[in-house]
Write an enzyme that holds these catalytic residues in place. Structure first.
Site, mmCIF file in Angstrom:
data_model
loop_
_atom_site.group_PDB
_atom_site.id
_atom_site.type_symbol
_atom_site.label_atom_id
_atom_site.label_comp_id
_atom_site.label_asym_id
_atom_site.label_seq_id
_atom_site.Cartn_x
_atom_site.Cartn_y
_atom_site.Cartn_z
ATOM 1 N N HIS A 64 0.788 -1.157 -0.065
ATOM 2 C CA HIS A 64 0.104 0.112 -0.226
ATOM 3 C C HIS A 64 0.934 1.203 0.041
ATOM 4 C CE1 HIS A 64 -3.287 -2.548 0.795
ATOM 5 N NE2 HIS A 64 -4.323 -1.723 0.647
ATOM 6 N N TYR A 71 -0.681 18.652 -1.915
ATOM 7 C CA TYR A 71 -1.134 19.676 -2.433
ATOM 8 C C TYR A 71 -0.401 20.849 -1.587
ATOM 9 C CZ TYR A 71 -4.731 22.779 -4.161
ATOM 10 O OH TYR A 71 -5.459 23.587 -4.804
HETATM 11 C C1 LIG Z 1 -4.059 -12.559 7.082
HETATM 12 C C2 LIG Z 1 -5.372 -13.398 6.566
HETATM 13 C C3 LIG Z 1 -4.606 -14.090 5.221
HETATM 14 C C4 LIG Z 1 -5.906 -14.069 7.428
HETATM 15 O O1 LIG Z 1 -6.922 -15.046 6.983
HETATM 16 P P1 LIG Z 1 -8.083 -15.751 7.735
HETATM 17 O O2 LIG Z 1 -9.215 -16.311 6.946
HETATM 18 O O3 LIG Z 1 -8.513 -14.659 8.814
HETATM 19 O O4 LIG Z 1 -7.186 -16.676 8.385
HETATM 20 P P2 LIG Z 1 -7.725 -18.187 9.385
HETATM 21 O O5 LIG Z 1 -6.923 -18.243 10.430
HETATM 22 O O6 LIG Z 1 -9.216 -18.231 9.668
HETATM 23 O O7 LIG Z 1 -7.537 -19.322 8.260
HETATM 24 C C5 LIG Z 1 -7.647 -19.285 6.939
HETATM 25 C C6 LIG Z 1 -7.398 -20.622 6.500
HETATM 26 O O8 LIG Z 1 -5.958 -21.113 7.016
HETATM 27 C C7 LIG Z 1 -6.245 -22.639 7.203
HETATM 28 N N1 LIG Z 1 -5.304 -22.981 8.301
HETATM 29 C C8 LIG Z 1 -5.541 -22.515 9.743
HETATM 30 N N2 LIG Z 1 -4.387 -23.020 10.449
HETATM 31 C C9 LIG Z 1 -3.807 -23.755 9.477
HETATM 32 C C10 LIG Z 1 -2.574 -24.542 9.676
HETATM 33 N N3 LIG Z 1 -1.998 -24.586 10.946
HETATM 34 N N4 LIG Z 1 -2.164 -25.078 8.789
HETATM 35 C C11 LIG Z 1 -2.791 -24.949 7.486
HETATM 36 N N5 LIG Z 1 -3.999 -24.255 7.156
HETATM 37 C C12 LIG Z 1 -4.297 -23.742 8.345
HETATM 38 C C13 LIG Z 1 -7.808 -22.535 7.710
HETATM 39 O O9 LIG Z 1 -8.469 -23.952 7.491
HETATM 40 C C14 LIG Z 1 -8.437 -21.830 6.601
HETATM 41 O O10 LIG Z 1 -8.456 -22.420 5.351
HETATM 42 P P3 LIG Z 1 -9.700 -22.152 4.225
HETATM 43 O O11 LIG Z 1 -9.260 -20.843 3.905
HETATM 44 O O12 LIG Z 1 -9.376 -23.219 3.369
HETATM 45 O O13 LIG Z 1 -10.818 -22.436 5.088
HETATM 46 C C15 LIG Z 1 -6.502 -12.615 6.023
HETATM 47 O O14 LIG Z 1 -6.712 -11.706 7.148
HETATM 48 C C16 LIG Z 1 -5.916 -11.413 4.938
HETATM 49 O O15 LIG Z 1 -6.205 -11.722 3.763
HETATM 50 N N6 LIG Z 1 -5.483 -10.302 5.361
HETATM 51 C C17 LIG Z 1 -4.821 -9.369 4.264
HETATM 52 C C18 LIG Z 1 -5.921 -8.730 3.209
HETATM 53 C C19 LIG Z 1 -5.193 -7.608 2.692
HETATM 54 O O16 LIG Z 1 -4.142 -7.035 2.907
HETATM 55 N N7 LIG Z 1 -6.115 -7.306 1.677
HETATM 56 C C20 LIG Z 1 -5.568 -6.359 0.695
HETATM 57 C C21 LIG Z 1 -6.872 -5.701 -0.077
HETATM 58 S S1 LIG Z 1 -6.349 -4.127 -0.778
#
Ligand SMILES: CC(C)(COP(=O)(O)OP(=O)(O)OC[C@H]1O[C@@H](n2cnc3c(N)ncnc32)[C@H](O)[C@@H]1OP(=O)(O)O)[C@@H](O)C(=O)NCCC(=O)NCCS
Length: 490
Positions: free
Chosen positions: A417, A479
């Site tokens: 960003h 600006y």
């Molecule tokens: C950081 C981020 C990736 C976390 O995602 P989350 O969905 O809250 O993470 P979770 O802990 O719930 O787990 C997500 C996945 O990891 C898996 N997981 C959890 N623990 C795990 C482990 N120990 N080993 C492997 N996989 C695991 C979960 O099963 C889940 O899988 P699924 O998606 O297939 O169901 C998310 O908040 C994100 O994308 N943030 C950044 C976004 C961003 O910057 N966007 C910019 C837009 S401009």
């Protein structure tokens, strides 16, 4: 506007359980009659038959018009159809903004100038540095492809491949940043667009490298298994899917580079054909719509945001910042919403249809977010998928804690960003970086103290107020730096 079949639509109720208040002279059966409870209370109601005719034959008058019931706004009433109120909110929103819009028009006149937009992209009509940068990006894609080709046949070791990919990916970020920073002829908007293309290329080639590596690991594992079983691994029945290393073609690489996803796959889900009618309907009409939305965003910036910012162009003063926040938050938020629809729904769907790309889940219902975590999981699915697949899960698999992995993802996101804002503006303020990193404590606070609708309101507030503050801080500083510096010397 409302749903007539909803809870509010049911007007005939049975009053069976209610104790009699008429005295004991009437037979109990008469107390169990079905009455029209909505008929009002000022006159006795006579029974009607199925056709609605008054049942005068029985000569019976209903003396009751009340029953035990809750008001609709009470949560015990079970009433859930508030569509009319939602429509009222929309009407009020339009009316209040129309007032602001009229005030703005009376005060400043018409500031919208579509021609002026061109100057945002180009300084000199004969010099297109941003476009040249985008064309040069092909070199890095081809370099990644050549490294993968050599890795597939074993002409390069994995370590050498890793090093070459690392250098290539680092150059993808550094080269355009240096050009955008040093080249005077590039405009900030042109620079943002070029850097966005390079950032997308970086994420895509990162994914391309990861997936091909996973394929090689799987191939090595399969070979070892086949050797153990004492038979040669066979391609098996005629597969219609592509398998490694047959995917290593320019056609496959460029399909991925143009597809609306950041995550590489050997076999993307494909829609069976390009729907010409869909394209005619959505593509051509959609093209007009997209142009309109683009112009609307630019118009809102020129007419609404620029005056709000100009009004507060004083050296740092709390009142000035307050004015920027109050005057700029609403248009900024509207522009962001239009941008969301324009990019994630309109543009990505059009590209997907043209490329027969089957997975159209570019966003989920982020507007229902009751937590900041849910918002980041659902508003930008291509980026979220990439973060999960190539950053978060690999970190978890290597033994990192969830907290460390999440912080790592937000750090990377904060870096990108900041990269996309600071370099084009040639101004390092770290507002974007701080804004992204602030999501971690904010997620904790909202998750800890707000639930349900309150959580949803907190997410909306953070979007309406938090995000514009970061944007407007940059705009304000830019600006002040670029408009006030020359006059200060005179
Ligand atoms: C950081 C981020 C990736 C976390 O995602 P989350 O969905 O809250 O993470 P979770 O802990 O719930 O787990 C997500 C996945 O990891 C898996 N997981 C959890 N623990 C795990 C482990 N120990 N080993 C492997 N996989 C695991 C979960 O099963 C889940 O899988 P699924 O998606 O297939 O169901 C998310 O908040 C994100 O994308 N943030 C950044 C976004 C961003 O910057 N966007 C910019 C837009 S401009």
């Amino acid at each position: 506007m409302g749903d007539r079949g909803g809870a509010g639509g049911s007007r005939r109720r049975r009053t069976g359980s209610r104790p009699s208040i008429q005295g004991g002279s009437r037979p109990a059966a008469a107390e169990e009659e079905v009455r029209d409870v909505g008929a009002g209370g000022d006159a006795p109601v006579r029974d009607t038959d199925k056709d609605g005719d008054v049942d005068v034959g029985s000569g019976h008058w209903d003396l009751r018009c009340h029953r035990l019931q809750d008001s609709l706004f009470s949560s015990d009433s079970g009433f859930s159809n508030y569509r009319g109120i939602l429509n009222w909110c929309v009407v009020m929103l339009i009316l209040s903004n129309a007032r602001l819009f009229l005030e703005n028009l009376i005060k400043y006149g018409i500031l919208v100038d579509p021609i002026q937009v061109v100057s945002l992209f180009l300084k000199d009509p004969y010099s297109w540095p941003a476009l040249c940068l985008v064309i040069v990006a092909n070199i890095f894609a081809v370099a990644a492809f050549q490294v993968e080709k050599r890795l597939a046949v074993g002409a390069l070791t994995e370590q050498a491949g890793l090093l070459l990919h690392g250098v290539n990916l680092a150059t993808i970020l550094c080269f355009p940043a240096a050009v955008a920073f040093l080249l005077e002829s590039i405009t900030p908007v042109g620079s943002v667009l070029a850097l966005m293309v390079y950032t997308i290329l970086f994420l895509k080639l990162f994914s391309y490298r990861d997936v091909n590596l996973w394929c090689r690991e799987r191939r090595a594992g399969a070979k070892a298994k086949a050797a153990l079983a004492g038979k040669k691994a066979n391609g098996g029945a005629a597969q219609r899917t592509v398998s490694y290393p047959d995917n290593l073609t320019y056609r496959d690489l460029y399909y991925f580079l143009f597809a609306p996803t950041l995550c590489y796959e050997l076999n993307f889900p494909r829609s069976p054909r390009i729907r010409k009618r869909f394209l005619l309907r959505r593509g051509l009409a959609g093209q007009g719509g997209r142009l309109f939305l683009t112009q609307l965003q630019v118009g809102l910036i020129q007419q609404w945001m620029v005056p709000a910012i100009q009004n507060s162009m004083k050296p740092f003063k709390p009142s000035g910042w307050g004015r920027v926040g109050a005057g700029g938050a609403v248009p900024n938020h509207l522009i962001w919403l239009i941008f969301f629809y324009w990019l994630f729904h309109s543009c990505l769907n059009a590209v997907a249809e043209l490329m027969q790309f089957g997975d159209r889940e570019f966003y989920r219902d982020w507007w229902n977010s009751e937590s900041i975590t849910y918002f980041w999981q659902n508003w930008n699915i291509p980026v979220h998928k990439w973060c999960l697949r190539h950053f978060y899960k690999p970190m978890l698999r290597r033994g990192s804690s969830k907290w460390a992995a999440r912080t790592g993802v937000f750090l990377a996101s904060a870096f990108f960003h900041e990269y996309l804002v600071s370099i084009p503006l040639r101004m390092f303020r770290l507002w974007a970086f701080t804004g992204m990193m602030a999501q971690i404590p904010l997620a904790w606070i909202v998750g800890r103290f707000f639930r349900g609708n309150y959580g949803n309101a907190a997410v909306w507030l953070s979007l309406i107020i938090g995000q514009p503050v970061a944007v407007l801080m940059y705009v304000h500083d830019y600006y002040v730096l670029n408009r006030e510096a020359p006059t200060a010397g005179t």
